[in-house]
Design a protein around this motif. Sequence first.
Motif, mmCIF file in Angstrom:
data_model
loop_
_atom_site.group_PDB
_atom_site.id
_atom_site.type_symbol
_atom_site.label_atom_id
_atom_site.label_comp_id
_atom_site.label_asym_id
_atom_site.label_seq_id
_atom_site.Cartn_x
_atom_site.Cartn_y
_atom_site.Cartn_z
ATOM 1 N N LEU A 149 0.829 -1.196 0.000
ATOM 2 C CA LEU A 149 0.000 0.000 0.000
ATOM 3 C C LEU A 149 0.864 1.247 0.000
ATOM 4 N N PHE A 150 1.904 1.271 0.842
ATOM 5 C CA PHE A 150 2.799 2.417 0.901
ATOM 6 C C PHE A 150 3.487 2.640 -0.443
ATOM 7 N N LEU A 151 3.925 1.562 -1.087
ATOM 8 C CA LEU A 151 4.577 1.665 -2.395
ATOM 9 C C LEU A 151 3.622 2.224 -3.438
ATOM 10 N N LEU A 152 2.380 1.735 -3.454
ATOM 11 C CA LEU A 152 1.408 2.224 -4.431
ATOM 12 C C LEU A 152 1.081 3.698 -4.197
ATOM 13 N N LEU A 153 0.951 4.107 -2.945
ATOM 14 C CA LEU A 153 0.695 5.517 -2.657
ATOM 15 C C LEU A 153 1.876 6.385 -3.074
ATOM 16 N N ALA A 154 3.088 5.926 -2.828
ATOM 17 C CA ALA A 154 4.279 6.684 -3.220
ATOM 18 C C ALA A 154 4.355 6.824 -4.735
ATOM 19 N N VAL A 155 4.072 5.763 -5.457
ATOM 20 C CA VAL A 155 4.090 5.831 -6.927
ATOM 21 C C VAL A 155 3.010 6.776 -7.423
ATOM 22 N N ASP A 156 1.844 6.749 -6.811
ATOM 23 C CA ASP A 156 0.758 7.638 -7.203
ATOM 24 C C ASP A 156 1.142 9.095 -6.992
ATOM 25 N N VAL A 157 1.736 9.399 -5.857
ATOM 26 C CA VAL A 157 2.142 10.781 -5.573
ATOM 27 C C VAL A 157 3.243 11.218 -6.525
ATOM 28 N N LEU A 158 4.222 10.348 -6.744
ATOM 29 C CA LEU A 158 5.340 10.730 -7.605
ATOM 30 C C LEU A 158 4.935 10.870 -9.068
ATOM 31 N N THR A 159 3.901 10.160 -9.501
ATOM 32 C CA THR A 159 3.466 10.323 -10.887
ATOM 33 C C THR A 159 2.606 11.564 -11.051
ATOM 34 N N ASN A 160 1.888 11.953 -10.004
ATOM 35 C CA ASN A 160 1.063 13.162 -10.096
ATOM 36 C C ASN A 160 1.877 14.434 -9.924
ATOM 37 N N TYR A 161 2.856 14.417 -9.036
ATOM 38 C CA TYR A 161 3.675 15.579 -8.754
ATOM 39 C C TYR A 161 5.112 15.236 -9.095
ATOM 40 N N ARG A 162 5.476 15.482 -10.342
ATOM 41 C CA ARG A 162 6.826 15.146 -10.779
ATOM 42 C C ARG A 162 7.831 16.078 -10.144
ATOM 43 N N ILE A 163 8.842 15.527 -9.571
ATOM 44 C CA ILE A 163 9.924 16.314 -8.984
ATOM 45 C C ILE A 163 11.024 16.380 -10.014
ATOM 46 N N ARG A 164 11.284 17.589 -10.475
ATOM 47 C CA ARG A 164 12.321 17.773 -11.488
ATOM 48 C C ARG A 164 13.522 18.417 -10.860
ATOM 49 N N VAL A 165 14.662 17.859 -11.123
ATOM 50 C CA VAL A 165 15.924 18.394 -10.598
ATOM 51 C C VAL A 165 16.692 18.982 -11.761
ATOM 52 N N LYS A 166 16.933 20.290 -11.662
ATOM 53 C CA LYS A 166 17.717 20.949 -12.706
ATOM 54 C C LYS A 166 19.174 20.968 -12.273
ATOM 55 N N GLN A 167 20.048 20.709 -13.215
ATOM 56 C CA GLN A 167 21.447 20.657 -12.895
ATOM 57 C C GLN A 167 21.950 22.073 -12.611
ATOM 58 N N GLY A 168 22.635 22.231 -11.497
ATOM 59 C CA GLY A 168 23.180 23.514 -11.124
ATOM 60 C C GLY A 168 22.221 24.399 -10.341
#
Length: 50
Positions: free
Chosen positions: A28-47
Amino acid sequence: MDLSSINWLLLPASLKAAAIQLFRGMLLFLLLAVDVLTNYRIRVKQGAVT
């Protein structure tokens, strides 16, 4: 049948239920984490400093 299957059969019922409940909680925790990460993409810009 391997040795781990035999050991699983010898466990008490309460321990089996606890192991299954733990697995379901992790799933359940894994599915919730995947759901959150697919809805709110965290983008890391270099620098970039955050």
